[in-house]
Each structure stands twice: as structure tokens, then as C-alpha cells.
Design a protein around this motif. Sequence first.
Motif, PDB file in Angstrom:
ATOM      1  N   SER A   1     -42.856  29.389 -26.689  1.00 47.62           N
ATOM      2  CA  SER A   1     -44.155  28.837 -27.065  1.00 47.62           C
ATOM      3  C   SER A   1     -43.969  27.640 -27.996  1.00 47.62           C
ATOM      4  O   SER A   1     -43.036  27.604 -28.815  1.00 47.62           O
ATOM      5  CB  SER A   1     -45.000  29.905 -27.759  1.00 47.62           C
ATOM      6  N   SER A   2     -44.870  26.665 -27.861  1.00 47.93           N
ATOM      7  CA  SER A   2     -44.812  25.510 -28.761  1.00 47.93           C
ATOM      8  C   SER A   2     -45.025  25.920 -30.214  1.00 47.93           C
ATOM      9  O   SER A   2     -44.628  25.203 -31.131  1.00 47.93           O
ATOM     10  CB  SER A   2     -45.869  24.477 -28.353  1.00 47.93           C
ATOM     11  N   GLU A   3     -45.638  27.078 -30.412  1.00 51.49           N
ATOM     12  CA  GLU A   3     -45.872  27.568 -31.769  1.00 51.49           C
ATOM     13  C   GLU A   3     -44.562  27.796 -32.511  1.00 51.49           C
ATOM     14  O   GLU A   3     -44.498  27.672 -33.736  1.00 51.49           O
ATOM     15  CB  GLU A   3     -46.671  28.872 -31.709  1.00 51.49           C
ATOM     16  N   HIS A   4     -43.498  28.116 -31.765  1.00 58.10           N
ATOM     17  CA  HIS A   4     -42.215  28.433 -32.375  1.00 58.10           C
ATOM     18  C   HIS A   4     -41.187  27.326 -32.154  1.00 58.10           C
ATOM     19  O   HIS A   4     -39.990  27.545 -32.356  1.00 58.10           O
ATOM     20  CB  HIS A   4     -41.678  29.742 -31.805  1.00 58.10           C
ATOM     21  N   THR A   5     -41.638  26.150 -31.746  1.00 64.31           N
ATOM     22  CA  THR A   5     -40.722  25.051 -31.422  1.00 64.31           C
ATOM     23  C   THR A   5     -40.764  23.983 -32.505  1.00 64.31           C
ATOM     24  O   THR A   5     -41.829  23.484 -32.854  1.00 64.31           O
ATOM     25  CB  THR A   5     -41.098  24.419 -30.068  1.00 64.31           C
ATOM     26  N   GLN A   6     -39.583  23.648 -33.026  1.00 63.05           N
ATOM     27  CA  GLN A   6     -39.485  22.587 -34.022  1.00 63.05           C
ATOM     28  C   GLN A   6     -39.333  21.229 -33.345  1.00 63.05           C
ATOM     29  O   GLN A   6     -40.026  20.279 -33.676  1.00 63.05           O
ATOM     30  CB  GLN A   6     -38.304  22.850 -34.952  1.00 63.05           C
TER      31      GLN A   6
END
Length: 209
Positions: free
Chosen positions: A188-193
Motif C-alpha cells: 500500500s502507498s500508505e506504507h511506502t516511503q
Amino acid sequence: MLAVLGLLPGWIFLVKREKHLRGATRSGLGELLQVAAVGVGLTGTALLIWSIISEAIAPFGFVSLNELARSGGIYLAAHPRHVISTLALVLSAACLLALLLAAYIYRSLHDAYKPGSSWEQAFSGVPQGKGIWLGVQLTEGPLVEGLLHSFDIAEASDGNRDIVLKHPIYVTVDDARGVTELDRLVISSEHTQYMSAIHIDLAREDSTA
């Protein structure tokens, strides 16, 4: 009625701009304020242009600014057709300015602007026979690498988006890189730096997998 017509140039500008340069989602109030600001600005500019040329075009059935200043409402009441033609002229000029402004913005930005989300831009244009090898640094986790399988095409403003990696999938922890047994991995983009992407030869990758 006149106030509503004065917003028309702003609406035309917004529609033409969004057609070519898709922007972030705005609230209804935000769009209304933008339409009002652009409409007032362009209509004011059209009025300014008319005030400069009013005496030159007055003999052709338009309001004379000098006569309007001298007689005011009496002059307007005596020349209703002149008033209507002048309002139509000013509104048409404002709408033309809206089209020109939208075209200018598009022309000045189209070389750098690409429609769609940043993911669509990064993952498009892959040469035939090649795939996209992604490196995904998780915000609180390791670096994950793998071939791009699929991704959401939603805008970032729509919420979290998922990206799917396919085998072979590598994980790097404390500089130790190892291949996993996973066939698919959803991130998920939520967990992507951040993400990095390179094009690789699919035939070569299949032979080393």
C-alpha cells in the motif's frame, strides 16, 4: 443575472484547463471561488479594453463611455440596444480571453505536464519485451524489490493505492539481500516511503528466476 454572466468566463477557463491539465480534486466552494476570481478578473479586463476603444466603436451601435459619464441612466434608457450590444461585446471578449488564457497555460506547461497520477507516468512507456523492476522502500520496514505486476490508477487524493509485485521478490534487511518464495506481494502507498523503477529484459529475468 449580470453577476451570473460575469462568472461565465471563469467557468469556461476552468473547463478548458481541466480538459487538458487535470488538477487535484477541489471542493465545490473552492471551484466556485476560482470561477468567481477568474470571471471577475477577465470580465474586468474586457471592460477595461472596452473603455479604451468605446468612442471608436460607439458609432457602430455600442455605448459611448463619454455620453454615459455625462448623462448616466438617461443615456442608457434612451439606448437599450446599445446597452445590450455592449454587454454582449464585453462578455464575448471576456470568454475569448478565458480561452486564450487556458490555451497559453496549456502551451507553456504541456511539455512538462503528463496527465494522470505519478504512478501512471512512471509505469507507462515500457519498451516491448521489457518489464519494470521496482525497488520499494517501506516507511517502517525493509527495501522490497520485484517485477511490477499491477497497480491502482486512482489519484493520490483518492486515498491509499496498492501496488502488486510478482516473483522474483527480494527483501533487503541490514544490507542482507535475499529472495523470497512469494509469488505476489501487495504494498500500500500508505506504507511506502519511495520507489525506484528500471526497465529490465524479461527474457533475462525469467532465465535467472
